[in-house]
Design a protein around this motif. Sequence first.
Motif, PDB file in Angstrom:
ATOM      1  N   ARG A  61      26.004  81.699  -6.001  1.00 45.30           N
ATOM      2  CA  ARG A  61      24.988  81.556  -4.950  1.00 45.30           C
ATOM      3  C   ARG A  61      25.685  81.652  -3.586  1.00 45.30           C
ATOM      4  NH1 ARG A  61      23.178  76.437  -4.935  1.00 45.30           N
ATOM      5  NH2 ARG A  61      24.872  75.712  -6.255  1.00 45.30           N
ATOM      6  N   HIS A  62      25.979  82.871  -3.168  1.00 48.98           N
ATOM      7  CA  HIS A  62      26.791  83.081  -1.975  1.00 48.98           C
ATOM      8  C   HIS A  62      26.057  82.732  -0.685  1.00 48.98           C
ATOM      9  CE1 HIS A  62      30.119  84.692  -4.214  1.00 48.98           C
ATOM     10  NE2 HIS A  62      29.241  85.364  -4.953  1.00 48.98           N
ATOM     11  N   ASP A  63      24.742  82.910  -0.636  1.00 49.34           N
ATOM     12  CA  ASP A  63      23.997  82.514   0.563  1.00 49.34           C
ATOM     13  C   ASP A  63      24.021  80.997   0.735  1.00 49.34           C
ATOM     14  OD1 ASP A  63      23.412  85.094   1.275  1.00 49.34           O
ATOM     15  OD2 ASP A  63      21.430  85.102   0.318  1.00 49.34           O
ATOM     16  N   ASP A  64      23.875  80.271  -0.374  1.00 47.51           N
ATOM     17  CA  ASP A  64      23.961  78.806  -0.301  1.00 47.51           C
ATOM     18  C   ASP A  64      25.357  78.372   0.126  1.00 47.51           C
ATOM     19  OD1 ASP A  64      21.356  78.593  -1.089  1.00 47.51           O
ATOM     20  OD2 ASP A  64      21.815  78.083  -3.176  1.00 47.51           O
ATOM     21  N   ARG A  65      26.371  79.018  -0.383  1.00 47.04           N
ATOM     22  CA  ARG A  65      27.749  78.674  -0.019  1.00 47.04           C
ATOM     23  C   ARG A  65      27.975  78.871   1.476  1.00 47.04           C
ATOM     24  NH1 ARG A  65      31.764  81.420   2.205  1.00 47.04           N
ATOM     25  NH2 ARG A  65      30.614  83.260   1.613  1.00 47.04           N
ATOM     26  N   ARG A  66      27.441  79.953   1.997  1.00 47.36           N
ATOM     27  CA  ARG A  66      27.588  80.231   3.426  1.00 47.36           C
ATOM     28  C   ARG A  66      26.976  79.100   4.255  1.00 47.36           C
ATOM     29  NH1 ARG A  66      25.488  85.046   3.406  1.00 47.36           N
ATOM     30  NH2 ARG A  66      27.486  86.022   2.986  1.00 47.36           N
ATOM     31  N   GLU A  67      25.819  78.635   3.842  1.00 49.02           N
ATOM     32  CA  GLU A  67      25.168  77.542   4.576  1.00 49.02           C
ATOM     33  C   GLU A  67      25.975  76.247   4.489  1.00 49.02           C
ATOM     34  OE1 GLU A  67      21.071  77.023   3.640  1.00 49.02           O
ATOM     35  OE2 GLU A  67      20.557  79.089   4.188  1.00 49.02           O
ATOM     36  N   TRP A  68      26.492  75.931   3.310  1.00 55.01           N
ATOM     37  CA  TRP A  68      27.304  74.718   3.169  1.00 55.01           C
ATOM     38  C   TRP A  68      28.569  74.804   4.004  1.00 55.01           C
ATOM     39  CZ3 TRP A  68      25.014  70.599   1.879  1.00 55.01           C
ATOM     40  CH2 TRP A  68      24.009  70.588   0.920  1.00 55.01           C
ATOM     41  N   MET A  69      29.158  75.991   4.052  1.00 59.09           N
ATOM     42  CA  MET A  69      30.401  76.139   4.814  1.00 59.09           C
ATOM     43  C   MET A  69      30.157  76.091   6.322  1.00 59.09           C
ATOM     44  SD  MET A  69      32.901  76.057   2.798  1.00 59.09           S
ATOM     45  CE  MET A  69      32.051  74.990   1.665  1.00 59.09           C
ATOM     46  N   VAL A  70      28.979  76.503   6.775  1.00 56.51           N
ATOM     47  CA  VAL A  70      28.643  76.332   8.197  1.00 56.51           C
ATOM     48  C   VAL A  70      28.595  74.844   8.523  1.00 56.51           C
ATOM     49  CG1 VAL A  70      26.773  76.583   9.893  1.00 56.51           C
ATOM     50  CG2 VAL A  70      27.462  78.531   8.500  1.00 56.51           C
ATOM     51  N   ARG A  71      28.034  74.054   7.629  1.00 56.67           N
ATOM     52  CA  ARG A  71      27.999  72.596   7.834  1.00 56.67           C
ATOM     53  C   ARG A  71      29.402  71.991   7.820  1.00 56.67           C
ATOM     54  NH1 ARG A  71      23.576  73.453   4.026  1.00 56.67           N
ATOM     55  NH2 ARG A  71      21.624  73.224   5.164  1.00 56.67           N
TER      56      ARG A  71
END
Length: 148
Positions: A61-71
């Motif tokens: 789930r790369h889109d979810d990972r991107r969001e978590w990494m922004v946080r």
Amino acid sequence: MRSSAWWCCTSAEAPRDAVLAAASPECCKKHGLASQAGFALLSVLWFTFAVAGYRAVRQGRHDDRREWMVRVFALTLAGVTLRILIPLLTVLLLPLLEPVYGGDEDRYFLEIYQAIAWLCWVPNLIAAEWFLRRYRTTRSSRWTSSRS
């Protein structure tokens, strides 16, 4: 990709150590309970978000990972924000030293530090959430306009 897994595992010790240090009675006496709670929550959230991002990438789930990494990035910037806010607030609130604190520099700095313990990461996280919401809206509107 083994190096990123190695980094995640070794960096997991830092938040744990920060939480343990924040729980020590000596730190609470020196810096106050409010600052220790702020830094402990920062550590717990950083670790939780990093693990969520790692799990998301492992599940594809790369889109979810991107969001978590922004946080995670926003919380990591707390160190930079802290180093900007300490001198800034110390100078800006200097006129209050005599009338409010009676010239007690230790109490003056303690109150600034307790506020900065929250101000160094909460606005960063709010800005990250705002960015993610805006990004999601822009991305979904582009997707729907391209389908029409």
